[in-house]
Design a protein around this motif. Structure first.
Motif, mmCIF file in Angstrom:
data_model
loop_
_atom_site.group_PDB
_atom_site.id
_atom_site.type_symbol
_atom_site.label_atom_id
_atom_site.label_comp_id
_atom_site.label_asym_id
_atom_site.label_seq_id
_atom_site.Cartn_x
_atom_site.Cartn_y
_atom_site.Cartn_z
ATOM 1 N N LEU A 12 6.508 -13.603 8.610
ATOM 2 C CA LEU A 12 5.408 -13.651 9.568
ATOM 3 C C LEU A 12 5.816 -13.047 10.911
ATOM 4 N N GLY A 13 7.059 -13.230 11.299
ATOM 5 C CA GLY A 13 7.551 -12.604 12.531
ATOM 6 C C GLY A 13 7.517 -11.087 12.440
ATOM 7 N N LYS A 14 7.937 -10.555 11.309
ATOM 8 C CA LYS A 14 7.929 -9.097 11.105
ATOM 9 C C LYS A 14 6.513 -8.540 11.047
ATOM 10 N N LEU A 15 5.590 -9.299 10.440
ATOM 11 C CA LEU A 15 4.224 -8.810 10.234
ATOM 12 C C LEU A 15 3.392 -8.800 11.511
ATOM 13 N N LYS A 16 3.937 -9.264 12.607
ATOM 14 C CA LYS A 16 3.238 -9.166 13.896
ATOM 15 C C LYS A 16 3.185 -7.720 14.368
ATOM 16 N N ASN A 17 4.109 -6.912 13.873
ATOM 17 C CA ASN A 17 4.171 -5.492 14.228
ATOM 18 C C ASN A 17 3.271 -4.700 13.270
ATOM 19 N N PRO A 18 2.273 -3.939 13.789
ATOM 20 C CA PRO A 18 1.371 -3.194 12.896
ATOM 21 C C PRO A 18 2.085 -2.221 11.951
ATOM 22 N N GLY A 19 3.161 -1.603 12.414
ATOM 23 C CA GLY A 19 3.908 -0.690 11.550
ATOM 24 C C GLY A 19 4.557 -1.415 10.385
ATOM 25 N N GLU A 20 5.159 -2.559 10.673
ATOM 26 C CA GLU A 20 5.771 -3.375 9.620
ATOM 27 C C GLU A 20 4.702 -3.901 8.662
ATOM 28 N N ALA A 21 3.565 -4.334 9.225
ATOM 29 C CA ALA A 21 2.473 -4.850 8.392
ATOM 30 C C ALA A 21 1.943 -3.760 7.471
ATOM 31 N N ALA A 22 1.788 -2.550 7.988
ATOM 32 C CA ALA A 22 1.292 -1.436 7.167
ATOM 33 C C ALA A 22 2.273 -1.119 6.041
ATOM 34 N N ALA A 23 3.567 -1.084 6.348
ATOM 35 C CA ALA A 23 4.579 -0.809 5.321
ATOM 36 C C ALA A 23 4.571 -1.895 4.250
ATOM 37 N N TYR A 24 4.441 -3.136 4.679
ATOM 38 C CA TYR A 24 4.375 -4.280 3.754
ATOM 39 C C TYR A 24 3.163 -4.155 2.831
ATOM 40 N N LEU A 25 1.998 -3.859 3.405
ATOM 41 C CA LEU A 25 0.785 -3.729 2.591
ATOM 42 C C LEU A 25 0.869 -2.539 1.644
ATOM 43 N N ASN A 26 1.455 -1.432 2.099
ATOM 44 C CA ASN A 26 1.640 -0.271 1.213
ATOM 45 C C ASN A 26 2.534 -0.626 0.036
ATOM 46 N N SER A 27 3.598 -1.348 0.309
ATOM 47 C CA SER A 27 4.523 -1.741 -0.748
ATOM 48 C C SER A 27 3.839 -2.640 -1.772
ATOM 49 N N VAL A 28 3.091 -3.625 -1.291
ATOM 50 C CA VAL A 28 2.403 -4.548 -2.192
ATOM 51 C C VAL A 28 1.304 -3.830 -2.965
ATOM 52 N N SER A 29 0.576 -2.939 -2.308
ATOM 53 C CA SER A 29 -0.541 -2.258 -2.979
ATOM 54 C C SER A 29 -0.060 -1.296 -4.063
ATOM 55 N N ALA A 30 1.188 -0.869 -3.989
ATOM 56 C CA ALA A 30 1.729 0.043 -4.998
ATOM 57 C C ALA A 30 1.736 -0.590 -6.383
ATOM 58 N N ASP A 31 1.766 -1.924 -6.440
ATOM 59 C CA ASP A 31 1.737 -2.618 -7.729
ATOM 60 C C ASP A 31 0.373 -2.539 -8.394
ATOM 61 N N GLY A 32 -0.680 -2.299 -7.604
ATOM 62 C CA GLY A 32 -2.017 -2.175 -8.157
ATOM 63 C C GLY A 32 -2.696 -3.490 -8.500
ATOM 64 N N GLU A 33 -2.145 -4.594 -8.054
ATOM 65 C CA GLU A 33 -2.724 -5.913 -8.338
ATOM 66 C C GLU A 33 -3.457 -6.424 -7.107
ATOM 67 N N ILE A 34 -4.785 -6.550 -7.194
ATOM 68 C CA ILE A 34 -5.585 -6.976 -6.053
ATOM 69 C C ILE A 34 -5.194 -8.365 -5.580
#
Length: 108
Positions: A12-34
């Motif tokens: 949660l500390g890392k996800l306060k940063n929009p760049g970190e949040a975007a990278a996190y979401l990109n990584s999770v979305s790569a799995d293709g599971e909504i």
């Protein structure tokens, strides 16, 4: 002695940063599971101030946001864009890496 913190607090500390949040979401979305993507978005929402703050920023109701981001949620693309924009993140499109020789596309 080295101090440690719980993983969730670190995340949660890392996800306060929009760049970190975007990278996190990109990584999770790569799995293709909504369901995993919705969980990841909920983590970003929590890190960025919670559903109440998101409701203020998007002008969507808290109830609608809870329903949209629930494990059974099925958000529309426009709603996801609005939610992510509130955190300075946008949806992107990327090619799927080829897994071998390319076959001719139908209709091409």
């Amino acid at each position: 002695m080295i101090g440690t913190i719980p993983h969730k607090d670190y995340l949660l500390g890392k996800l306060k940063n929009p760049g970190e949040a975007a990278a996190y979401l990109n990584s999770v979305s790569a799995d293709g599971e909504i369901r995993y993507l919705l969980k990841a978005i909920r983590n970003v929402v929590q890190a960025q101030g919670g559903i109440g703050k998101l409701a203020e920023n998007t002008k969507l109701s808290r109830t609608s946001l809870y329903k949209t981001l629930s494990p059974a949620g099925n958000p529309e693309l426009g709603t996801l864009e609005l939610i992510l924009a509130a955190f300075g993140i946008r949806i992107g499109f990327f090619p799927i890496p080829a897994k071998g020789p390319r076959s001719a596309r139908p209709g091409a």
